[in-house]
Design a protein around this motif. Structure first.
Motif, PDB file in Angstrom:
ATOM      1  N   GLN A  93      -6.590   6.826  -4.214  1.00  0.00           N
ATOM      2  CA  GLN A  93      -5.464   5.926  -3.936  1.00  0.00           C
ATOM      3  C   GLN A  93      -5.916   4.471  -3.884  1.00  0.00           C
ATOM      4  OE1 GLN A  93      -4.190   8.130  -0.387  1.00  0.00           O
ATOM      5  NE2 GLN A  93      -2.122   8.132  -1.262  1.00  0.00           N
ATOM      6  N   TRP A  94      -7.130   4.228  -3.387  1.00  0.00           N
ATOM      7  CA  TRP A  94      -7.634   2.858  -3.296  1.00  0.00           C
ATOM      8  C   TRP A  94      -7.842   2.232  -4.667  1.00  0.00           C
ATOM      9  CZ3 TRP A  94      -6.800   0.369   0.858  1.00  0.00           C
ATOM     10  CH2 TRP A  94      -6.859   0.995   2.100  1.00  0.00           C
ATOM     11  N   LEU A  95      -8.000   3.062  -5.685  1.00  0.00           N
ATOM     12  CA  LEU A  95      -8.225   2.550  -7.041  1.00  0.00           C
ATOM     13  C   LEU A  95      -6.934   2.326  -7.814  1.00  0.00           C
ATOM     14  CD1 LEU A  95     -11.339   4.726  -7.913  1.00  0.00           C
ATOM     15  CD2 LEU A  95     -11.266   2.381  -7.020  1.00  0.00           C
ATOM     16  N   GLU A  96      -5.803   2.746  -7.241  1.00  0.00           N
ATOM     17  CA  GLU A  96      -4.504   2.536  -7.886  1.00  0.00           C
ATOM     18  C   GLU A  96      -4.142   1.052  -7.845  1.00  0.00           C
ATOM     19  OE1 GLU A  96      -1.718   4.866  -5.662  1.00  0.00           O
ATOM     20  OE2 GLU A  96      -2.585   6.774  -6.322  1.00  0.00           O
ATOM     21  N   ASN A  97      -3.382   0.624  -8.840  1.00  0.00           N
ATOM     22  CA  ASN A  97      -2.895  -0.752  -8.865  1.00  0.00           C
ATOM     23  C   ASN A  97      -1.703  -0.917  -7.943  1.00  0.00           C
ATOM     24  OD1 ASN A  97      -4.735  -1.861 -10.683  1.00  0.00           O
ATOM     25  ND2 ASN A  97      -3.507  -1.295 -12.450  1.00  0.00           N
ATOM     26  N   VAL A  98      -1.596  -2.095  -7.362  1.00  0.00           N
ATOM     27  CA  VAL A  98      -0.425  -2.476  -6.581  1.00  0.00           C
ATOM     28  C   VAL A  98       0.702  -2.736  -7.571  1.00  0.00           C
ATOM     29  CG1 VAL A  98       0.494  -4.239  -5.018  1.00  0.00           C
ATOM     30  CG2 VAL A  98      -1.878  -3.471  -4.780  1.00  0.00           C
ATOM     31  N   ARG A  99       1.915  -2.365  -7.195  1.00  0.00           N
ATOM     32  CA  ARG A  99       3.065  -2.563  -8.085  1.00  0.00           C
ATOM     33  C   ARG A  99       3.473  -4.038  -8.103  1.00  0.00           C
ATOM     34  NH1 ARG A  99       7.803   0.708  -6.445  1.00  0.00           N
ATOM     35  NH2 ARG A  99       8.561   0.066  -8.475  1.00  0.00           N
ATOM     36  N   HIS A 100       3.438  -4.642  -9.309  1.00  0.00           N
ATOM     37  CA  HIS A 100       3.799  -6.059  -9.520  1.00  0.00           C
ATOM     38  C   HIS A 100       4.792  -6.147 -10.664  1.00  0.00           C
ATOM     39  CE1 HIS A 100       0.730  -8.310  -7.184  1.00  0.00           C
ATOM     40  NE2 HIS A 100       0.033  -7.209  -7.339  1.00  0.00           N
ATOM     41  N   LEU A 107       0.825  -1.210   0.000  1.00  0.00           N
ATOM     42  CA  LEU A 107       0.000   0.000   0.000  1.00  0.00           C
ATOM     43  C   LEU A 107       0.862   1.263   0.000  1.00  0.00           C
ATOM     44  CD1 LEU A 107      -2.885  -0.954   2.464  1.00  0.00           C
ATOM     45  CD2 LEU A 107      -2.985  -0.794  -0.040  1.00  0.00           C
ATOM     46  N   MET A 108       2.099   1.126   0.452  1.00  0.00           N
ATOM     47  CA  MET A 108       3.036   2.256   0.447  1.00  0.00           C
ATOM     48  C   MET A 108       3.827   2.317  -0.861  1.00  0.00           C
ATOM     49  SD  MET A 108       4.202   2.084   4.438  1.00  0.00           S
ATOM     50  CE  MET A 108       5.259   3.517   4.352  1.00  0.00           C
ATOM     51  N   ASP A 109       3.313   1.624  -1.884  1.00  0.00           N
ATOM     52  CA  ASP A 109       3.855   1.640  -3.244  1.00  0.00           C
ATOM     53  C   ASP A 109       5.165   0.893  -3.421  1.00  0.00           C
ATOM     54  OD1 ASP A 109       1.699   2.990  -4.424  1.00  0.00           O
ATOM     55  OD2 ASP A 109       2.469   4.911  -3.687  1.00  0.00           O
ATOM     56  N   ASN A 110       5.468  -0.020  -2.511  1.00  0.00           N
ATOM     57  CA  ASN A 110       6.614  -0.898  -2.719  1.00  0.00           C
ATOM     58  C   ASN A 110       6.190  -2.058  -3.608  1.00  0.00           C
ATOM     59  OD1 ASN A 110       8.574   0.449  -1.006  1.00  0.00           O
ATOM     60  ND2 ASN A 110       7.253  -0.173   0.677  1.00  0.00           N
ATOM     61  N   MET A 111       7.142  -2.642  -4.283  1.00  0.00           N
ATOM     62  CA  MET A 111       6.886  -3.754  -5.195  1.00  0.00           C
ATOM     63  C   MET A 111       6.365  -4.966  -4.416  1.00  0.00           C
ATOM     64  SD  MET A 111       7.062  -4.411  -8.448  1.00  0.00           S
ATOM     65  CE  MET A 111       8.162  -3.163  -9.056  1.00  0.00           C
TER      66      MET A 111
END
Length: 151
Positions: A112-119, A63-67
Motif C-alpha cells: 500500500q505504501w508503494l501505491e500512488n496518491v490519487r491526483h 492515504l484512505m484513497d481520497n482525491m
C-alpha cells in the motif's frame, strides 16, 4: 522494509534525530505565547498548529484513497478565538489527527505504501512519499514554533 508508522511517531512524539519532536515543542508553549505575533506578518503558534492539523487531516484523507485536494479547513485555518479554551481545542485536534494518522500507518501494508496518491493533476507521489513529506512538514514548522518561543 521501513516501519513508516515508527518514522511518523518519531517526528510527532518520539525520539526525533533533529532534536525535540513537534509534540514536545508544542507542549512547552505557555498560554501567553500562543496567540502572540512577535514577528510582524509571521504566523502565531496557534496558526502554525492549525496548519499542521489541517495537513495531517488531508494526508489521512489521501492515504484512505481520497482525491488529493486542499485541506478541508484550508491551508491556513483562522483562529476563531484567542482564549485558553480555544488553544485547548487546537491542541486536542492536533493530537487526535496525529494519533489517527499513526494508527492508519500501522494498518497499512508494504504494498500500500508503494501505491500512488490519487491526483487530478500535478506530480505523482507514492503514499510513502506523501507521509515522508508530512514528517518533514512537522519538523519544519516545529522548528518555527521553537524559534517563536525564544521571543
Amino acid at each position: 522494509m521501513i516501519d513508516f508508522a515508527s518514522e511518523l511517531r518519531k517526528a510527532y512524539s518520539g525520539d526525533a534525530w533533529h532534536g525535540n519532536n513537534v509534540s514536545a515543542i508544542i507542549s512547552s508553549v505557555k498560554d501567553r505565547q500562543v496567540f502572540k505575533r512577535p514577528i510582524p506578518n509571521a504566523h502565531t503558534i496557534a496558526e502554525l498548529v492549525l496548519h499542521l492539523t489541517a495537513w495531517t487531516e488531508e494526508v489521512i484523507s489521501r492515504l484512505m484513497d481520497n482525491m488529493a485536494k486542499e485541506p478541508e479547513n484550508g491551508d491556513w485555518p483562522e483562529v476563531n478565538e484567542e482564549t485558553p479554551a480555544s488553544w485547548d481545542v487546537i491542541l486536542r485536534d492536533f493530537h487526535i489527527a496525529n494519533e489517527k494518522l499513526v494508527n492508519l500507518a500501522l494498518m497499512m501494508t508494504g504494498d500500500q505504501w508503494l501505491e500512488n496518491v490519487r491526483h487530478i493533476e500535478g506530480p505523482r507521489l507514492t503514499k510513502w512519499e506523501l507521509l515522508n513529506g508530512l514528517i518533514q512538514h512537522h519538523a519544519y514548522h516545529g522548528g518555527q514554533i521553537a524559534l517563536l518561543l525564544k521571543f
